[in-house]
Scaffold this motif. Structure first.
Motif, mmCIF file in Angstrom:
data_model
loop_
_atom_site.group_PDB
_atom_site.id
_atom_site.type_symbol
_atom_site.label_atom_id
_atom_site.label_comp_id
_atom_site.label_asym_id
_atom_site.label_seq_id
_atom_site.Cartn_x
_atom_site.Cartn_y
_atom_site.Cartn_z
ATOM 1 N N MET A 1 10.170 20.376 88.424
ATOM 2 C CA MET A 1 8.890 21.191 87.755
ATOM 3 C C MET A 1 7.882 21.165 88.749
ATOM 4 O O MET A 1 7.584 20.293 89.521
ATOM 5 C CB MET A 1 8.531 20.600 86.632
ATOM 6 N N ILE A 2 7.516 22.618 89.220
ATOM 7 C CA ILE A 2 6.490 22.562 90.094
ATOM 8 C C ILE A 2 4.958 22.601 89.624
ATOM 9 O O ILE A 2 4.593 22.766 88.551
ATOM 10 C CB ILE A 2 6.432 23.928 90.786
ATOM 11 N N ASN A 3 4.242 21.570 90.244
ATOM 12 C CA ASN A 3 2.856 21.455 89.794
ATOM 13 C C ASN A 3 1.943 22.474 89.968
ATOM 14 O O ASN A 3 1.672 22.740 91.104
ATOM 15 C CB ASN A 3 2.398 19.981 90.497
ATOM 16 N N LYS A 4 1.390 23.238 88.821
ATOM 17 C CA LYS A 4 0.877 24.334 88.856
ATOM 18 C C LYS A 4 -0.440 24.067 89.693
ATOM 19 O O LYS A 4 -0.832 25.012 90.515
ATOM 20 C CB LYS A 4 0.584 24.851 87.625
ATOM 21 N N LYS A 5 -1.120 23.129 89.484
ATOM 22 C CA LYS A 5 -2.452 22.958 90.057
ATOM 23 C C LYS A 5 -2.334 22.439 91.313
ATOM 24 O O LYS A 5 -3.140 23.000 92.274
ATOM 25 C CB LYS A 5 -3.394 21.527 89.219
ATOM 26 N N ARG A 6 -1.296 21.763 91.883
ATOM 27 C CA ARG A 6 -1.321 21.261 93.111
ATOM 28 C C ARG A 6 -0.796 22.677 94.185
ATOM 29 O O ARG A 6 -1.555 22.986 94.989
ATOM 30 C CB ARG A 6 -0.193 20.422 93.164
ATOM 31 N N VAL A 7 -0.001 23.424 93.515
ATOM 32 C CA VAL A 7 0.503 24.684 94.231
ATOM 33 C C VAL A 7 -0.804 25.573 94.352
ATOM 34 O O VAL A 7 -0.950 26.120 95.388
ATOM 35 C CB VAL A 7 1.528 25.378 93.428
ATOM 36 N N GLY A 8 -1.500 25.500 93.128
ATOM 37 C CA GLY A 8 -2.865 26.808 93.355
ATOM 38 C C GLY A 8 -3.781 26.125 94.187
ATOM 39 O O GLY A 8 -4.278 27.153 94.885
ATOM 40 N N SER A 9 -3.981 24.835 94.206
ATOM 41 C CA SER A 9 -4.732 24.453 95.245
ATOM 42 C C SER A 9 -4.518 24.511 96.775
ATOM 43 O O SER A 9 -5.452 25.123 97.456
ATOM 44 C CB SER A 9 -4.903 22.731 95.177
ATOM 45 N N LYS A 10 -3.283 24.550 97.261
ATOM 46 C CA LYS A 10 -2.721 24.800 98.468
ATOM 47 C C LYS A 10 -2.720 26.218 98.853
ATOM 48 O O LYS A 10 -3.299 26.590 99.755
ATOM 49 C CB LYS A 10 -1.276 24.376 98.666
ATOM 50 N N ILE A 11 -2.537 27.127 97.850
ATOM 51 C CA ILE A 11 -2.462 28.667 98.063
ATOM 52 C C ILE A 11 -4.001 28.889 97.939
ATOM 53 O O ILE A 11 -4.191 29.856 98.802
ATOM 54 C CB ILE A 11 -2.001 29.459 96.811
ATOM 55 N N GLY A 12 -4.678 28.481 97.224
ATOM 56 C CA GLY A 12 -6.271 28.535 97.402
ATOM 57 C C GLY A 12 -6.827 28.342 98.849
ATOM 58 O O GLY A 12 -7.745 29.020 99.435
ATOM 59 N N ILE A 13 -6.389 27.050 99.410
ATOM 60 C CA ILE A 13 -6.552 26.687 100.888
ATOM 61 C C ILE A 13 -6.098 27.546 101.690
ATOM 62 O O ILE A 13 -7.177 28.217 102.748
ATOM 63 C CB ILE A 13 -5.970 25.359 101.025
ATOM 64 N N VAL A 14 -5.257 28.244 101.602
ATOM 65 C CA VAL A 14 -4.608 29.477 102.536
ATOM 66 C C VAL A 14 -5.555 30.598 102.403
ATOM 67 O O VAL A 14 -5.761 31.095 103.506
ATOM 68 C CB VAL A 14 -2.995 29.877 102.272
ATOM 69 N N LEU A 15 -5.578 31.141 101.125
ATOM 70 C CA LEU A 15 -6.572 32.251 101.018
ATOM 71 C C LEU A 15 -7.914 32.150 101.446
ATOM 72 O O LEU A 15 -8.571 33.074 101.931
ATOM 73 C CB LEU A 15 -6.359 32.803 99.649
ATOM 74 N N GLY A 16 -8.395 30.714 101.318
ATOM 75 C CA GLY A 16 -9.762 30.663 101.615
ATOM 76 C C GLY A 16 -10.000 30.485 103.171
ATOM 77 O O GLY A 16 -10.762 31.202 103.626
ATOM 78 N N ALA A 17 -8.938 30.001 104.070
ATOM 79 C CA ALA A 17 -8.910 30.203 105.139
ATOM 80 C C ALA A 17 -8.822 31.744 105.870
ATOM 81 O O ALA A 17 -9.394 32.015 106.643
ATOM 82 C CB ALA A 17 -7.852 29.632 105.884
ATOM 83 N N THR A 18 -7.939 32.569 105.078
ATOM 84 C CA THR A 18 -7.882 33.834 105.395
ATOM 85 C C THR A 18 -9.088 34.649 105.378
ATOM 86 O O THR A 18 -9.531 35.392 106.205
ATOM 87 C CB THR A 18 -6.605 34.417 104.623
ATOM 88 N N VAL A 19 -9.672 34.451 104.092
ATOM 89 C CA VAL A 19 -11.025 35.010 103.857
ATOM 90 C C VAL A 19 -12.169 34.764 104.996
ATOM 91 O O VAL A 19 -12.673 35.459 105.468
ATOM 92 C CB VAL A 19 -11.613 34.559 102.488
ATOM 93 N N LEU A 20 -12.105 33.265 105.356
ATOM 94 C CA LEU A 20 -12.962 32.856 106.498
ATOM 95 C C LEU A 20 -12.818 33.585 107.925
ATOM 96 O O LEU A 20 -13.750 34.178 108.313
ATOM 97 C CB LEU A 20 -13.089 31.349 106.650
ATOM 98 N N PHE A 21 -11.546 33.694 108.150
ATOM 99 C CA PHE A 21 -11.337 34.323 109.404
ATOM 100 C C PHE A 21 -11.303 35.899 109.373
ATOM 101 O O PHE A 21 -11.768 36.429 110.317
ATOM 102 C CB PHE A 21 -9.742 34.328 109.637
ATOM 103 N N THR A 22 -11.247 36.562 108.149
ATOM 104 C CA THR A 22 -11.447 37.938 107.991
ATOM 105 C C THR A 22 -12.923 38.387 108.232
ATOM 106 O O THR A 22 -13.438 39.169 108.850
ATOM 107 C CB THR A 22 -10.841 38.437 106.771
ATOM 108 N N TYR A 23 -13.808 37.302 107.820
ATOM 109 C CA TYR A 23 -15.257 37.484 107.722
ATOM 110 C C TYR A 23 -15.689 37.373 108.968
ATOM 111 O O TYR A 23 -16.411 38.249 109.580
ATOM 112 C CB TYR A 23 -15.764 36.681 106.712
#
Length: 310
Positions: A1-23
């Motif tokens: 069973m995939i941990n929803k919060k853990r996966v969400g946190s990791k994807i959030g980090i990837v998206l956050g980094a992408t937002v920063l670089f786009t900015y």
């Protein structure tokens, strides 16, 4: 069973980094064009036909911008892949649109370099370079909508979304139109069409026979309207008992943006002020996009239906 919060946190980090670089890429783009380095590399996608261009400052400004663009593009692709792996519904819509916009943006970037010289003073030239940055703002917005969705789903939906009565949606729409108008003003050469502040050519309402003056004056009037609108929204939020801290932040950023806008005219386009003006504007737009996302898309209801792969 995939941990929803853990996966969400990791994807959030990837998206956050992408937002920063786009900015950062958008701010860097403003720096490159403001220093006249946009054509320092006369060919595309290489620079002087090589991966490592000649050692000249303006060339390396442009080449650094291209390198940052490559890194950002790679992060956008990675973000899209991980979002599609774990989410359905709106996140896939946002990321699909983002990839489409990225492809158009890259194409326009190449076109800008390849046809710059023969179309330097034409409407087509202004439209192309303005569209390039407008597309970048849309990519940033899609990223922030996706990030907000992921973080809300990680927090189990509606519990993390406060009712802000659509105020952020209103501010976002107004500020986005102002940002687009500002981009057109910047790249049409209308930044100093009104050389004085608070008047324009010594008049309260200037002669609008010149389209450059009309653009600049419209941008100023719009800025005043947004300032008043943000202050009014803050007042209504306080009166309605809504947590007003985010509206106060928005007002502070609007005031800072207006200050830099005035200084651009007063200091006759002093480079650091131009950069801070753009950086603050993009940050304000991003902040409002993030805050307004639940108001636009009712994320709380959508989350329960679409996060079934976690």
């Amino acid at each position: 069973m995939i941990n929803k919060k853990r996966v969400g946190s990791k994807i959030g980090i990837v998206l956050g980094a992408t937002v920063l670089f786009t900015y950062l890429l958008m701010v860097m783009g403003t720096f490159v064009t403001s220093t006249g380095s946009g054509l320092a590399c006369p060919d595309w996608p290489l620079c002087y036909g090589t991966v490592v261009p000649p050692l000249e400052l303006s060339i390396w400004f442009e080449w650094s911008h291209r390198l940052l663009g490559g890194i950002t593009s790679a992060l956008i692709l990675v973000s899209t892949l991980v979002v599609w792996r774990y989410y359905k519904g709106l996140p896939r819509v946002f990321t699909s649109l983002m990839i489409s916009l990225l492809a158009v943006g890259v194409l326009l970037g190449g076109i800008t370099v390849l046809i710059e010289a023969p179309m330097l003073s034409t409407f087509t030239h202004i439209a192309i370079i303005s569209s390039h940055l407008v597309i970048a703002t849309l990519v940033l917005i899609c990223l922030l909508f996706t990030l907000r969705y992921v973080l809300i789903s990680k927090a189990k939906g509606t519990d993390s979304v406060a009712d802000t009565k659509g105020y952020f949606r209103l501010l976002f729409g107004a500020v986005y139109l102002q940002v687009v108008l500002g981009i057109v003003v910047r790249y049409s050469g209308a930044t100093l069409a009104c050389p004085d502040v608070p008047l324009c050519g010594g008049k309260i309402i200037p002669d609008m026979s010149s389209y450059l003056v009309a653009l600049h004056f419209t941008h100023r009037v719009s800025a005043v309207i947004i300032l008043l609108l943000t202050a009014a929204v803050l007042y209504k939020a306080v009166k309605a008992g809504i947590d007003a801290r985010r509206f106060a932040i928005a007002l502070g950023m609007v005031l800072l943006q207006a200050t830099f806008g005035i200084l651009i005219v007063v200091m006759q386009m002093f480079l650091p002020v131009i950069i801070f003006h753009a950086a603050t504007g993009f940050m304000l737009l991003g902040f409002l996009a993030y805050q307004s996302a639940p108001e636009f898309f009712s994320f709380g209801k959508e989350v329960g239906r679409s996060v079934d792969t976690l």
